[in-house]
Enzyme design. Sequence first.
Site, PDB file in Angstrom:
ATOM      1  N   HIS A 110      42.499  37.744  40.612  1.00  0.00           N
ATOM      2  CA  HIS A 110      41.528  38.251  39.637  1.00  0.00           C
ATOM      3  C   HIS A 110      42.149  39.390  38.813  1.00  0.00           C
ATOM      4  CE1 HIS A 110      37.297  39.468  38.446  1.00  0.00           C
ATOM      5  NE2 HIS A 110      37.949  40.607  38.237  1.00  0.00           N
ATOM      6  N   GLU A 111      42.732  40.357  39.488  1.00  0.00           N
ATOM      7  CA  GLU A 111      43.283  41.517  38.763  1.00  0.00           C
ATOM      8  C   GLU A 111      44.486  41.125  37.907  1.00  0.00           C
ATOM      9  OE1 GLU A 111      41.422  43.892  38.571  1.00  0.00           O
ATOM     10  OE2 GLU A 111      40.178  43.431  40.314  1.00  0.00           O
ATOM     11  N   HIS A 148      43.363  39.622  34.674  1.00  0.00           N
ATOM     12  CA  HIS A 148      43.059  40.623  33.630  1.00  0.00           C
ATOM     13  C   HIS A 148      44.354  41.114  32.972  1.00  0.00           C
ATOM     14  CE1 HIS A 148      38.817  41.223  34.426  1.00  0.00           C
ATOM     15  NE2 HIS A 148      38.983  41.685  35.651  1.00  0.00           N
ATOM     16  N   ASP A 157      32.496  42.649  35.085  1.00  0.00           N
ATOM     17  CA  ASP A 157      33.246  42.194  33.908  1.00  0.00           C
ATOM     18  C   ASP A 157      32.318  41.465  32.930  1.00  0.00           C
ATOM     19  OD1 ASP A 157      35.603  43.090  35.097  1.00  0.00           O
ATOM     20  OD2 ASP A 157      36.023  41.137  36.014  1.00  0.00           O
TER      21      ASP A 157
END
Length: 376
Positions: free
Chosen positions: A188-189, A192, A264
Site C-alpha cells: 500500500h505505502e 503511494h 486516502d
Amino acid sequence: MGWASRVRDLFQQAKKVQPCIIFLDEIDAVGRQRGAGVGGGHDEREQTLNQLLVEMDGFDPKQTVIVIAASNRPDVLDPALLRPGRFDRQVVVDKPDIKGRRAILDIHIQEKKIDKDLDLDVIAKRTPGFTGADLANLLNEAALMAARQGKKIIQMTDVEAATDRVIAGPERKSKAMNEKEKEIVAYHEVGHALVAKFCQNTDPVHKISILPRGRALGYTLQLPQQDKYLMSRAEIEDQIKVLMGGRIAEDLKFQMITSGASNDIERATELARGYICNYGMSERLGARKYGKSQGYVFMAKDYSDHSKDYSEGTAREIDEEIRRLIDVCYAEAKQILIDNFDKLEEISKEILEKEVLDGKDFEALLSGVSSESESV
Ligand code: NHX
Ligand code: ZN
C-alpha cells in the site's frame, strides 16, 4: 464586580500608567456579533462588549494608550468593533514561512542545549505548515527524545524523530502486526510512493514507513521543496492519483482490497469536491461556486457549514463529476503501477525488511542501485 465594570477599571488603570498597551487575546469571546447567539441570554457578554466600545470611543487622541486585540475569527466580530476609532487596522498574521520558522526556531533553542550538528535551516525547510506553537512543541519533543536516551544535548536525529511524531502521531512499536497485514501495508505505502514518483506535479517522497504511528499502520510522507500557497489543477489531479495508489497496489498484488484506504479515499473525495465546487476547475460544471460554506477552519478541522445552493439536477451532476474525476485518476494511477509492477515488488520487499525508507533509499532502489552498495 461584573465584567463591564472590570473593563471600565482596566481602562482607568491604563490611563493612569500610560504610555501603555492593552492587549485583549481571543477578542471574539466577548466581541462576537451581538444578538447572534441562539436563544439570547448573553447579557453579561453584551454589556462587556458595550462597555469596551464605550471606553474605546472615549479615547482622547493625546492619550498614549494603545489597544490591540487578537482573534482567529475576525469574521464573527461585531462590526461596531471594527469601525474607525476602534480597531481600525487589521494585521493578518499568517502561519510562518520558511524564514519565519527559522527565526522562531532560533528563539526556542535559546533555552535548550543543542548539538552543533543541528541544522536549523534544514528543520525550517522540513516543517511547512507548522505554527510557532508547533515548532515549540517540536523542540520540546526532541528534548524528550534525547533525554529518554540519556543524552544531555539535542541532536539532529532527535529532531527528525520528533518531526515524525508531530506530523503522524506517536510510534506504536508494541502494536502486533501479523505478517500478511504487514505485507499489505508495505505494498500500500510503496503504491503511494511510486505513483508520486511517476506523476509530474507532486512533491518528492521524503519517507515511507510501515511502523504504526498514531491511527495509521503505515504512511508515506511527501515534502514540498518550498512553501506553497496555491495548488494547480494538475497538482490536485496528481494528488488524487497518489492517494489512490495505496488501494490500487493492494488490489494489483493481492487481488483483494481492504478497509485501510478509508482515509486516502476521504481525502481524495475532499480534493475532488474542492476541484469542482470551490475552485471551478471542472469543465463540465464551470467556474462557479457550488454550495455556500460559512467557511471556518480551526486547528486544521473544517467546521464549515456546507449548505446547498443548487438544484437537485446539479447535485447529481456534481456527484457524477466527483466520481468521474476520481475514476480517471484511479485509472491513470493504476496504469503507472502496472507499468512499474517490478519496482512495486522490489521496493515493497525492501521496506518489509527495513521498515522505513527515506527519500534517498527510495531513489536508489528506483535507479537499481541498492543503498548498501552505494555506501560502501
Ligand atoms: C483500523 N487502521 O482502523 C486500522 C488500525 C491501509 C496500510 N482498523 O493510508 O493505517 O485501517 O498510506 C489519519 C491518518 C483512519 C486518519 C491515518 C483514519 C488511517 C493509512 C485507517 C494504511 N497510509 N489506515 C494510509 C491506515 C486503518 C485510518 C486515519 C488514518 C493501511 C492506512 C487506518
Ligand atoms: Zn494510504
